[in-house]
Design an enzyme around this catalytic site. Structure first.
Site, short mmCIF file in Angstrom:
data_model
loop_
_atom_site.label_atom_id
_atom_site.label_comp_id
_atom_site.label_asym_id
_atom_site.label_seq_id
_atom_site.Cartn_x
_atom_site.Cartn_y
_atom_site.Cartn_z
N GLY A 250 0.74 -1.25 0.00
CA GLY A 250 0.00 0.00 0.00
C GLY A 250 0.77 1.30 0.00
CD GLU A 292 0.41 -9.18 1.35
OE1 GLU A 292 0.17 -10.38 1.47
OE2 GLU A 292 -0.49 -8.31 1.32
N PRO A 293 4.45 -5.14 -0.93
CG PRO A 293 6.67 -4.49 -1.27
CD PRO A 293 5.81 -5.39 -0.43
N GLY A 294 3.33 -3.85 -4.03
CA GLY A 294 3.16 -4.13 -5.45
C GLY A 294 3.51 -2.88 -6.23
NE ARG A 295 -0.58 2.05 -5.89
CZ ARG A 295 -1.65 2.01 -6.67
NH1 ARG A 295 -1.61 2.54 -7.87
NH2 ARG A 295 -2.77 1.44 -6.25
CB CYS A 363 -16.49 3.46 -29.43
SG CYS A 363 -15.65 3.07 -30.95
CD GLU A 364 -16.82 3.12 -22.71
OE1 GLU A 364 -17.55 3.40 -21.76
OE2 GLU A 364 -17.04 2.20 -23.51
CE1 TYR A 392 -2.53 -3.65 -8.49
CE2 TYR A 392 -1.26 -1.71 -7.91
CZ TYR A 392 -1.77 -2.94 -7.58
OH TYR A 392 -1.51 -3.49 -6.36
C1 LIG Z 1 -3.26 -5.00 -3.75
C2 LIG Z 1 -2.70 -5.68 -2.59
C3 LIG Z 1 -1.36 -5.51 -2.26
C4 LIG Z 1 -0.45 -4.57 -3.01
O1 LIG Z 1 -0.79 -3.26 -2.81
P1 LIG Z 1 0.12 -2.06 -3.41
O2 LIG Z 1 -0.67 -0.86 -3.14
O3 LIG Z 1 0.25 -2.35 -4.86
O4 LIG Z 1 1.41 -2.10 -2.70
C5 LIG Z 1 -0.86 -6.22 -1.20
N1 LIG Z 1 -1.64 -7.07 -0.50
C6 LIG Z 1 -2.94 -7.27 -0.79
C7 LIG Z 1 -3.72 -8.21 0.00
C8 LIG Z 1 -3.51 -6.58 -1.84
O5 LIG Z 1 -4.80 -6.77 -2.11
#
Ligand SMILES: *Cc1c(COP(=O)(O)O)cnc(C)c1O
Length: 433
Positions: A250, A292-295, A363-364, A392
């Site tokens: 997050g 759990e970093p993604g972004r 077309c939106e 994303y």
């Molecule tokens: C989406 C998500 C993440 C990643 O969140 P980021 O904002 O991308 O870091 C981690 N854990 C869970 C459970 C999620 O749903």
């Protein structure tokens, strides 16, 4: 000229470069729309987490890369070599990670509705941990693991009842949420006790994810308060020690100059100090911490390149610049009104003073990338770059209007290599009979 990120620059021809490579060369070789992913930036981001987490939370702590942010085979060897585990939310993500050779024991399997087939797939694949969302899943997992004669390690997903002040659609920590089991309502107690009694499940710890694109640290600090208090109470009442606390992902990233610069190491230190204090206060041993970093691992490593179709000027209204992609490769504006930094990558030395809205090809009327921004006035054929598109974008891309998904190149140390081929028309009708 100051650009949003250090890996971006402008060369003599006035072209935008990414990781030292001219975007015009990339467009000529691979076509547009094109996703560019800077591996060196991904690695730097991974290291920020692994180093800070080891330092402040202890040697066993680790970040998991949240696959959903960018699920392509080539990302897995990168994050694996940086010492990360991964988080998956579906059999498709598990399959992709396995296909890339990622070890299943380092995978965490999330998901709010895992079907019986999903659960069986996860167990058979040997994923390290299930993150169990609810009682139904718990019972099914216990049964399926039992039928296979296995004991599955799990984390239990809890909702901490927090509002981290992010967008509604990516705010997951409140009591009123489809994710996890609420501590506030007392349901989490029932959940944990039942899990502790399951014969084929080993409760390794708890999980909580409060949302995404969060800049303030007090939400994470309050999350620690609630989780440590809960863990201490569970330990007092059941004798069960919380081994692992996964505090989710997050952390926010900069999409535009208006977004703050997040000091991840400082935040981790803050969270860790708070955790130490709370563990001492409640008299519990410090758990191993996962994040759990993604972004914040991939977003700023990504740039999308488009070709401008031209400009449409509507007197008294506004100017539109259309590009050869849009919501199909980046639905985030349509979904969340997300802001982006957009550049005319072909005219970086010209004044960025042409006010316009960048629209996609669908077309939106909602197919937009950015509204009311200023870029150097484009001509048909100019390259338009959209920054911070590593997370994303590809993972949310679609074939709406039968637009093929773009190709993706990974760049590292001044060299580019294709990691996702451009989708063909044939690919799009492959499953049609
Ligand atoms: C989406 C998500 C993440 C990643 O969140 P980021 O904002 O991308 O870091 C981690 N854990 C869970 C459970 C999620 O749903």
């Amino acid at each position: 000229m100051k650009l949003l990120y250090d890996n971006l620059s402008v060369n003599e021809q006035g072209h935008l470069t990414v990781g030292g490579i001219d975007t015009a060369e990339l467009a000529a070789e691979y076509g547009t729309p094109l996703y560019i992913l800077d591996e060196d930036v991904v690695r730097k981001n991974c290291r920020t987490y692994t180093q800070a987490m080891r330092r402040y939370f202890g040697e066993d702590s680790a970040p998991l890369f949240a696959s959903k942010a960018l699920c392509v085979k080539s990302i897995y060897p990168v994050v694996q070599s940086e010492g990360m585990c991964v988080d998956t939310v579906s059999p498709g993500e598990i399959y992709t990670a396995l296909a890339a050779g990622f070890p299943p024991e380092k995978m965490f399997f999330h998901g709010t509705n895992k079907t019986d087939e999903d659960i069986a797939y996860g167990v058979e694949s040997g994923v390290g941990y299930f993150v169990v969302d609810n009682l139904n899943e718990l019972r099914t997992l216990d049964r399926i693991a039992g039928a296979k004669g296995l004991c599955q390690d799990v984390l239990l997903r809890l909702t901490v009842g927090l509002d981290p002040h992010t967008l509604e659609a990516i705010n997951t920590g409140r009591v009123d949420s489809q994710f996890g089991v609420s501590i506030d309502t007392g349901q989490a107690d029932v959940f944990v006790r039942e899990a502790l009694g399951c014969g084929n499940i080993r409760v390794a710890g708890f999980h909580s994810h409060i949302g995404s694109q969060i800049f303030e640290s007090d939400s994470f600090v309050r999350q620690i308060d609630i989780l440590t208090e809960f863990a201490a109470r569970i330990e007092r009442e059941t004798g069960h020690h919380t081994g692992i606390l996964n505090i989710g992902g997050g952390f926010g990233v900069r999409y535009t100059d208006d977004d703050p610069q997040m000091d991840i190491e400082a935040r981790i230190r803050e969270i860790s100090e708070h955790l130490d204090q709370k563990c001492e206060e409640y008299g519990i041993q410090k758990p191993v911490i996962y994040m759990e970093p993604g972004r914040s691992i991939v977003a700023d490593a990504g740039v999308t390149l488009y070709t401008a179709g031209g400009v449409k000027e509507i007197p008294g209204y506004r100017n539109y610049v259309t590009v050869n992609g849009g919501m199909t490769d980046n639905p985030r504006y349509a979904l969340y009104r997300s802001q982006y930094t957009v550049l005319n990558a072909s005219k970086m030395k010209e004044a960025a003073d042409y006010e316009c809205t960048v629209a996609g090809r669908c077309c939106e009327s909602g197919d937009r990338i950015a509204e009311n921004i200023s870029i150097a006035r484009p001509e048909r054929g100019d390259l338009i770059a959209v920054l911070t598109t590593g997370a994303y974008n590809y993972s949310m891309a679609s074939n709406y209007n039968r637009v093929p998904r773009p190709a993706m190149v990974m760049i590292s140390e001044g060299k580019a290599r294709l990691i996702v081929r451009r989708e063909s028309f044939e690919d799009m009708i492959r499953n049609e009979i």
